[in-house]
Design a protein around this motif. Structure first.
Motif, short mmCIF file in Angstrom:
data_model
loop_
_atom_site.label_atom_id
_atom_site.label_comp_id
_atom_site.label_asym_id
_atom_site.label_seq_id
_atom_site.Cartn_x
_atom_site.Cartn_y
_atom_site.Cartn_z
N GLY A 37 0.81 -1.22 0.00
CA GLY A 37 0.00 0.00 0.00
C GLY A 37 0.84 1.26 0.00
O GLY A 37 0.56 2.21 -0.72
N LYS A 38 1.90 1.25 0.80
CA LYS A 38 2.79 2.41 0.84
C LYS A 38 3.49 2.61 -0.50
O LYS A 38 3.63 3.73 -0.98
CB LYS A 38 3.84 2.24 1.94
CG LYS A 38 3.30 2.44 3.33
CD LYS A 38 4.40 2.29 4.34
CE LYS A 38 3.90 2.53 5.75
NZ LYS A 38 4.98 2.39 6.74
N HIS A 39 3.92 1.51 -1.10
CA HIS A 39 4.60 1.63 -2.39
C HIS A 39 3.64 2.05 -3.50
O HIS A 39 4.04 2.80 -4.40
CB HIS A 39 5.32 0.32 -2.73
CG HIS A 39 6.63 0.20 -2.03
ND1 HIS A 39 7.82 0.57 -2.60
CD2 HIS A 39 6.94 -0.21 -0.78
CE1 HIS A 39 8.80 0.38 -1.75
NE2 HIS A 39 8.29 -0.10 -0.62
N CYS A 40 2.41 1.57 -3.44
CA CYS A 40 1.41 2.01 -4.44
C CYS A 40 1.17 3.51 -4.33
O CYS A 40 1.16 4.21 -5.35
CB CYS A 40 0.09 1.26 -4.24
SG CYS A 40 0.09 -0.42 -4.83
N LEU A 41 0.99 3.99 -3.12
CA LEU A 41 0.76 5.42 -2.93
C LEU A 41 1.97 6.24 -3.37
O LEU A 41 1.84 7.24 -4.08
CB LEU A 41 0.42 5.72 -1.46
CG LEU A 41 0.22 7.19 -1.12
CD1 LEU A 41 -0.90 7.81 -1.95
CD2 LEU A 41 -0.05 7.35 0.37
N ALA A 42 3.16 5.80 -2.98
CA ALA A 42 4.37 6.54 -3.36
C ALA A 42 4.55 6.54 -4.87
O ALA A 42 4.91 7.57 -5.46
CB ALA A 42 5.59 5.93 -2.68
#
Length: 147
Positions: A37-42
């Motif tokens: 999720g963090k990588h998708c948002l970033a």
């Protein structure tokens, strides 16, 4: 958001993005869904930042490029294999339907960081292969332009 509202919107996302420009990934630190999720948002933010910054003033563009460069260098060195597809899609989105001259700074960062600087032969080979997976969509997107 970044195209319409400019660099002022970036200030809200800056603390989150800066963790990707300085963080070293530690396996097992967080759950896979949180990590992804963090990588998708970033990746979404980086893609929007690269595409939206062309409407900004030059000094704001240079500042945004430095942030993106730091993120890319970190992602190419420390990202787990499971998030490579997300970042590859992000890089492809960054260069999609753009003139190679306008994204020369981005392609320069990507291609300068393909080969690892040091490490054992096995580790360097694995890292180089991972980085090639990230750069492949950019090459495919730019190849039809003769760039």
């Amino acid at each position: 958001l970044l195209k319409a509202y400019g660099p002022t919107v970036l200030n809200g996302f800056l603390p989150f993005l800066q963790t990707f420009s300085a963080e070293t990934q530690v396996p097992g630190r967080e759950g896979s869904d949180v990590y992804m999720g963090k990588h998708c948002l970033a990746a979404e933010l980086v893609g929007g930042l690269v595409r939206g910054q062309k409407y900004w003033k030059e000094e704001d563009q240079l500042q945004a490029r430095e942030l993106v460069k730091a993120i890319i260098v970190n992602i190419m060195s420390n990202t787990e294999t499971e998030s490579f597809g997300i970042w590859a899609a992000c890089f492809r989105f960054c260069v999609y339907d753009r003139h190679p001259r306008d994204i020369a700074w981005l392609t320069q960062v990507l291609f300068d960081n393909i080969l690892p600087q040091s490490g054992g032969l096995g580790q360097s080979s694995l890292l180089a292969c991972k980085r090639l997976v990230l750069v492949k969509p950019v090459l495919k997107e730019l190849s039809w332009r003769g760039a």
